[in-house]
Design an enzyme around this catalytic site. Structure first.
Site, PDB file in Angstrom:
ATOM      1  N   MET A   1       0.810  -1.212   0.000  1.00 12.70           N
ATOM      2  CA  MET A   1       0.000   0.000   0.000  1.00 12.70           C
ATOM      3  C   MET A   1       0.854   1.278   0.000  1.00 12.70           C
ATOM      4  O   MET A   1       0.472   2.290   0.592  1.00 12.70           O
ATOM      5  CB  MET A   1      -0.971  -0.022   1.191  1.00 12.70           C
ATOM      6  CG  MET A   1      -1.901  -1.229   1.188  1.00 12.70           C
ATOM      7  SD  MET A   1      -2.808  -1.466  -0.372  1.00 12.70           S
ATOM      8  CE  MET A   1      -4.106  -0.258  -0.159  1.00 12.70           C
ATOM      9  N   ARG A   2       1.993   1.232  -0.643  1.00 16.50           N
ATOM     10  CA  ARG A   2       2.849   2.418  -0.800  1.00 16.50           C
ATOM     11  C   ARG A   2       3.103   2.627  -2.276  1.00 16.50           C
ATOM     12  O   ARG A   2       3.315   1.652  -3.010  1.00 16.50           O
ATOM     13  CB  ARG A   2       4.204   2.196  -0.118  1.00 16.50           C
ATOM     14  CG  ARG A   2       4.121   1.852   1.340  1.00 16.50           C
ATOM     15  CD  ARG A   2       3.958   3.098   2.158  1.00 16.50           C
ATOM     16  NE  ARG A   2       3.829   2.800   3.587  1.00 16.50           N
ATOM     17  CZ  ARG A   2       3.610   3.740   4.496  1.00 16.50           C
ATOM     18  NH1 ARG A   2       3.515   5.013   4.141  1.00 16.50           N
ATOM     19  NH2 ARG A   2       3.491   3.426   5.758  1.00 16.50           N
TER      20      ARG A   2
ATOM     21  N   ASN B   1       1.936  -4.760 -10.361  1.00 15.84           N
ATOM     22  CA  ASN B   1       1.033  -4.461  -9.247  1.00 15.84           C
ATOM     23  C   ASN B   1      -0.333  -5.045  -9.547  1.00 15.84           C
ATOM     24  O   ASN B   1      -0.712  -5.159 -10.718  1.00 15.84           O
ATOM     25  CB  ASN B   1       0.911  -2.941  -9.083  1.00 15.84           C
ATOM     26  CG  ASN B   1       0.008  -2.556  -7.931  1.00 15.84           C
ATOM     27  OD1 ASN B   1       0.060  -3.172  -6.857  1.00 15.84           O
ATOM     28  ND2 ASN B   1      -0.834  -1.564  -8.124  1.00 15.84           N
TER      29      ASN B   1
ATOM     30  N   HIS C   1      -4.358  -4.290  -8.745  1.00 17.61           N
ATOM     31  CA  HIS C   1      -5.224  -3.238  -8.219  1.00 17.61           C
ATOM     32  C   HIS C   1      -6.667  -3.729  -8.188  1.00 17.61           C
ATOM     33  O   HIS C   1      -7.137  -4.331  -9.163  1.00 17.61           O
ATOM     34  CB  HIS C   1      -5.099  -1.972  -9.083  1.00 17.61           C
ATOM     35  CG  HIS C   1      -5.942  -0.862  -8.546  1.00 17.61           C
ATOM     36  ND1 HIS C   1      -5.590  -0.165  -7.405  1.00 17.61           N
ATOM     37  CD2 HIS C   1      -7.138  -0.372  -8.942  1.00 17.61           C
ATOM     38  CE1 HIS C   1      -6.542   0.719  -7.135  1.00 17.61           C
ATOM     39  NE2 HIS C   1      -7.485   0.616  -8.050  1.00 17.61           N
TER      40      HIS C   1
END
Ligand code: GAR
Length: 264
Positions: A135-136, A157, A159
């Site tokens: 979560m960065r 990633n 999402h």
């Protein structure tokens, strides 16, 4: 066989996506091997999942770094090779008119954390870095040092929304509150923006009037556990290529975007 890619993962939370990837490596669905699990959060459940599989783990405590900077900014030095102007010229996380002190603080603290991440990752070389509920946002400081060949991005990633709709920290929540009738998940390569990189794969599900936010999360996560390993396997098979496309629009403007082409 024999040609397994080495994968590293960064997690912030429970790590069910991490688990799906580890399981897919073990079952052979993914020609890969998970070689480290890193986190920004010492309490991340994903670290325990890694340990259970005897995968090396590490933590870079972002909160501590950010707190330290706020307490004593003059005593907190960015990495020696940090160049704020260069980062600002590349990043797409903050609009240029945003508070410059806040931006400076953000990029300095992130570069300190990211330099630590790079140091830890250096001990476990990988072909691919997967963000599995990390979560960065990674900044250009990290991205440029990890993605040494700009034509071959290697940070993925997942999402929890059908990008480019609902980027940010609560994809399923935003999908639900908007009243969307279809939700989904997206795997993409990381670029300098937030959830804006070239899309590799997506899966969608229907949303009915009876669906609660919990139901949507459950439907979505089940698809994530399928989608992420599938996209990683495409990478392992070297079937992903990023291509810069340009189009002339009706108003004469040029629209250009880097996209992913998947070869057969
Ligand atoms: C997943 O839904 C993932 O898509 C999301 O966090 C969850 C992590 O679950 N990621 C983001 O929102 C990234 N911005 P997990 O820890 O059980 O894999």
């Amino acid at each position: 066989m024999g040609n397994k890619i080495k994968i590293g993962a960064l997690v912030s939370g429970g790590g069910t996506n991490l688990q799906a990837i580890i399981d897919s490596c073990i079952s052979g669905k993914v020609d890969g091997e998970m070689v480290f699990v890193g986190s920004d959060n010492p309490g991340a459940g994903g670290l325990k999942r890694g340990e259970k599989h005897s995968i090396p783990t590490f933590v870079v405590d972002y909160k501590k770094i950010i707190h330290g900077y706020k307490e004593k900014p003059e005593q907190t030095m960015p990495p020696e090779d940090f160049d704020l102007d260069e980062i600002l010229s590349k990043q797409h996380l903050f609009p240029s008119e945003s508070d410059s002190k806040r931006r400076r603080q953000y990029f300095i603290t992130r570069a300190i954390a990211e330099a630590e991440l790079l140091k830890k990752i250096h001990n476990h070389p990988v072909d691919l870095l997967v963000l599995a509920g990390f979560m960065r946002n990674l900044t250009p400081y990290f991205i440029d040092r990890f993605n040494t060949d700009p034509d071959h991005p290697r940070i993925m990633n997942i999402h929890p929304a059908l990008l480019p709709a609902f980027p940010g920290v609560d994809g399923y929540g935003d999908t639900f509150r908007y009243g969307a009738k279809v939700g989904g998940c997206t795997v993409h390569f990381i670029d300098y923006g937030e959830d804006s990189g070239p899309i590799i794969g997506q899966k969608a599900f229907s949303i009915t009037s009876d669906d609660t936010i919990e139901a949507i999360k459950e439907k979505g996560l089940r698809l994530e556990w399928e989608l992420y390993p599938e996209c990683i396997q495409l990478f392992a098979q070297r079937r992903l290529k990023t291509v810069k496309m340009a189009y002339r629009l009706e108003n004469g403007k040029i629209y250009s975007k880097t996209i992913v082409k998947i070869s057969k």
